[in-house]
Design an enzyme around this catalytic site. Structure first.
Site, PDB file in Angstrom:
ATOM      1  N   SER A  82      -5.668   1.534  13.534  1.00 21.80           N
ATOM      2  CA  SER A  82      -4.778   1.114  14.620  1.00 21.80           C
ATOM      3  C   SER A  82      -4.993   1.945  15.890  1.00 21.80           C
ATOM      4  O   SER A  82      -4.572   1.543  16.975  1.00 21.80           O
ATOM      5  CB  SER A  82      -3.318   1.202  14.175  1.00 21.80           C
ATOM      6  OG  SER A  82      -2.909   2.544  13.996  1.00 21.80           O
ATOM      7  N   ASP A 104       0.825  -1.211   0.000  1.00 20.92           N
ATOM      8  CA  ASP A 104       0.000   0.000   0.000  1.00 20.92           C
ATOM      9  C   ASP A 104       0.860   1.263   0.000  1.00 20.92           C
ATOM     10  O   ASP A 104       0.498   2.274  -0.613  1.00 20.92           O
ATOM     11  CB  ASP A 104      -0.926   0.007   1.212  1.00 20.92           C
ATOM     12  CG  ASP A 104      -2.088  -0.968   1.062  1.00 20.92           C
ATOM     13  OD1 ASP A 104      -2.243  -1.539  -0.039  1.00 20.92           O
ATOM     14  OD2 ASP A 104      -2.833  -1.164   2.040  1.00 20.92           O
ATOM     15  N   GLY A 105       1.997   1.224   0.703  1.00 17.82           N
ATOM     16  CA  GLY A 105       2.881   2.390   0.721  1.00 17.82           C
ATOM     17  C   GLY A 105       3.415   2.724  -0.659  1.00 17.82           C
ATOM     18  O   GLY A 105       3.518   3.898  -1.032  1.00 17.82           O
ATOM     19  N   ASP A 120      -1.674  12.517  22.030  1.00 20.76           N
ATOM     20  CA  ASP A 120      -0.402  12.371  21.319  1.00 20.76           C
ATOM     21  C   ASP A 120      -0.521  12.859  19.883  1.00 20.76           C
ATOM     22  O   ASP A 120       0.492  13.095  19.216  1.00 20.76           O
ATOM     23  CB  ASP A 120       0.049  10.913  21.318  1.00 20.76           C
ATOM     24  CG  ASP A 120       0.610  10.466  22.660  1.00 20.76           C
ATOM     25  OD1 ASP A 120       0.703  11.319  23.566  1.00 20.76           O
ATOM     26  OD2 ASP A 120       0.953   9.283  22.808  1.00 20.76           O
ATOM     27  N   ASN A 171      -4.960   8.600   2.172  1.00 23.36           N
ATOM     28  CA  ASN A 171      -5.279   7.935   3.438  1.00 23.36           C
ATOM     29  C   ASN A 171      -5.641   8.926   4.535  1.00 23.36           C
ATOM     30  O   ASN A 171      -6.781   8.982   4.968  1.00 23.36           O
ATOM     31  CB  ASN A 171      -4.107   7.070   3.904  1.00 23.36           C
ATOM     32  CG  ASN A 171      -4.180   5.661   3.365  1.00 23.36           C
ATOM     33  OD1 ASN A 171      -5.164   5.266   2.748  1.00 23.36           O
ATOM     34  ND2 ASN A 171      -3.129   4.891   3.595  1.00 23.36           N
ATOM     35  N   GLU A 172      -4.640   9.685   4.991  1.00 18.53           N
ATOM     36  CA  GLU A 172      -4.897  10.555   6.125  1.00 18.53           C
ATOM     37  C   GLU A 172      -3.846  11.634   6.288  1.00 18.53           C
ATOM     38  O   GLU A 172      -2.737  11.538   5.770  1.00 18.53           O
ATOM     39  CB  GLU A 172      -4.948   9.741   7.425  1.00 18.53           C
ATOM     40  CG  GLU A 172      -3.591   9.289   7.971  1.00 18.53           C
ATOM     41  CD  GLU A 172      -3.052   8.016   7.386  1.00 18.53           C
ATOM     42  OE1 GLU A 172      -1.851   8.002   7.021  1.00 18.53           O
ATOM     43  OE2 GLU A 172      -3.799   7.034   7.287  1.00 18.53           O
ATOM     44  N   THR A 225      -8.762   2.039   7.020  1.00 22.20           N
ATOM     45  CA  THR A 225      -8.087   0.765   7.305  1.00 22.20           C
ATOM     46  C   THR A 225      -6.588   0.964   7.502  1.00 22.20           C
ATOM     47  O   THR A 225      -5.832  -0.017   7.496  1.00 22.20           O
ATOM     48  CB  THR A 225      -8.328  -0.238   6.159  1.00 22.20           C
ATOM     49  OG1 THR A 225      -7.969   0.356   4.903  1.00 22.20           O
ATOM     50  CG2 THR A 225      -9.795  -0.662   6.113  1.00 22.20           C
ATOM     51  N   TYR A 262      -3.833   4.091   9.490  1.00 21.31           N
ATOM     52  CA  TYR A 262      -3.431   4.575  10.813  1.00 21.31           C
ATOM     53  C   TYR A 262      -4.627   4.730  11.744  1.00 21.31           C
ATOM     54  O   TYR A 262      -4.575   4.391  12.939  1.00 21.31           O
ATOM     55  CB  TYR A 262      -2.697   5.904  10.625  1.00 21.31           C
ATOM     56  CG  TYR A 262      -1.895   6.400  11.806  1.00 21.31           C
ATOM     57  CD1 TYR A 262      -1.769   5.670  12.980  1.00 21.31           C
ATOM     58  CD2 TYR A 262      -1.242   7.632  11.725  1.00 21.31           C
ATOM     59  CE1 TYR A 262      -1.018   6.140  14.053  1.00 21.31           C
ATOM     60  CE2 TYR A 262      -0.475   8.112  12.781  1.00 21.31           C
ATOM     61  CZ  TYR A 262      -0.379   7.362  13.942  1.00 21.31           C
ATOM     62  OH  TYR A 262       0.362   7.836  14.992  1.00 21.31           O
ATOM     63  N   SER A 263      -5.729   5.231  11.215  1.00 21.85           N
ATOM     64  CA  SER A 263      -6.927   5.443  12.031  1.00 21.85           C
ATOM     65  C   SER A 263      -7.400   4.139  12.665  1.00 21.85           C
ATOM     66  O   SER A 263      -7.803   4.112  13.835  1.00 21.85           O
ATOM     67  CB  SER A 263      -8.040   6.051  11.174  1.00 21.85           C
ATOM     68  OG  SER A 263      -9.244   6.170  11.898  1.00 21.85           O
TER      69      SER A 263
END
Length: 292
Positions: A193, A74-75, A177, A147-148, A188, A190-191
């Site tokens: 996790s 994905d990266g 943080d 993504n974000e 699906t 970072y959010s």
């Protein structure tokens, strides 16, 4: 004849034979290849390419391509945005990584997938983007994410304070943080996790997810992507980090970060057997009994 762009990061280890096999197959088809310069240089050690293969390094080199093949996870697929930009060029991800929510064509399915896209047996999955204003970008950067965007404290000390406004209405001051604002595609990533919900990519939403919030009653919220989000960051005169998908920017001054839905979409190639719910079920091992 189609014009096909191919992108990958540095290929090494057990993935190298797979990529060499795929590149051999692409080189043998009766279509013009436009290969990222670094990938071409790596593959030249293993493949004698046809004479009409050309390389690309920026957007203008692939603007007339029929589609772009991303080889990796994905990266790697996220990397292709800086080349595709607003051209509308469709992208398909051949997954040699791990999770593969975006790059969801597996190694075993590559031959079948390639045959289908060459026959135009696919549809376009239009994925929404978040546009970012208020951040100092370099000329070569893109100011949108698939993504974000995540605002993070820069060290292990005190929390960061972020005020959030939606359509100029004050929502909350997050002591945490950090804070994530994601698209449905990013739900699906970072959010997820950080306890955020999984959102169908066809829905028109943004997700606001706190990272390790000081106040336990603060939870992720889902809002319409027609909204304008304003983030006011107070890091107590300390630098803080802005993550834009896989890119990091270190900020040294307080600023208003304005987030809106981008006017164009990222066009992801969807084969007829692709199903979002099957993907999350398989990737997240839903329903799998691991007790035996």
């Amino acid at each position: 004849m189609k014009k096909i762009a191919v992108y990958a990061r540095k290929i090494k280890g057990k993935n190298l034979p797979v990529v060499i096999k795929l590149m051999h197959k692409l080189d043998q088809i009766n279509h013009k290849l436009v290969i990222h310069k670094d990938l071409f240089n790596d593959m030249q050690k293993h493949i004698d390419f046809n004479a009409d293969v050309v390389t690309f390094e920026n957007q203008k080199d692939i603007v007339h391509c029929s589609f772009l093949i991303s080889i990796g996870g994905d990266g790697t697929l996220l990397d292709t945005m800086r080349y595709v930009r607003n051209s509308g060029t469709p992208v398909i991800g051949f997954n040699i990584g791990k999770m593969g929510f975006l790059a969801n064509t597996t190694i075993d399915d590559i031959d079948t997938a390639l045959e289908k896209i060459l026959k135009n047996e696919f549809t376009i999955d239009k994925r929404s983007l978040i546009r970012i204003e208020g951040v100092q970008f370099m000329p070569e950067d893109i100011n949108y994410v698939l993504n974000e965007i995540a605002v993070l404290k820069s060290d292990a000390s005190s929390m960061i304070k972020i005020k959030v406004f939606i359509n100029d209405y004050f929502v909350n001051t997050y002591w945490a943080d950090g804070l994530i604002v994601s698209t449905p595609t990013g739900s699906t990533a970072y959010s997820l996790s950080c306890g955020g919900p999984i959102i169908d990519p066809d829905t028109n939403n943004f997700i606001i997810t706190p990272i390790a919030s000081h106040n336990l009653t603060v939870r992720p919220i889902i809002i319409s992507d027609k909204s304008t989000i304003k983030l006011q960051v107070d890091a107590e005169k300390k630098p803080y980090i802005i993550n834009l998908d896989s890119k990091k920017i270190k900020m040294h001054k307080q600023t208003d970060i304005i987030l809106t839905k981008e006017a164009f979409y990222f066009n992801l190639i969807k084969l007829e057997d692709f199903n979002f719910y099957a993907t999350i079920r398989n990737k997240l091992l839903w329903g799998l009994d691991k007790r035996n």
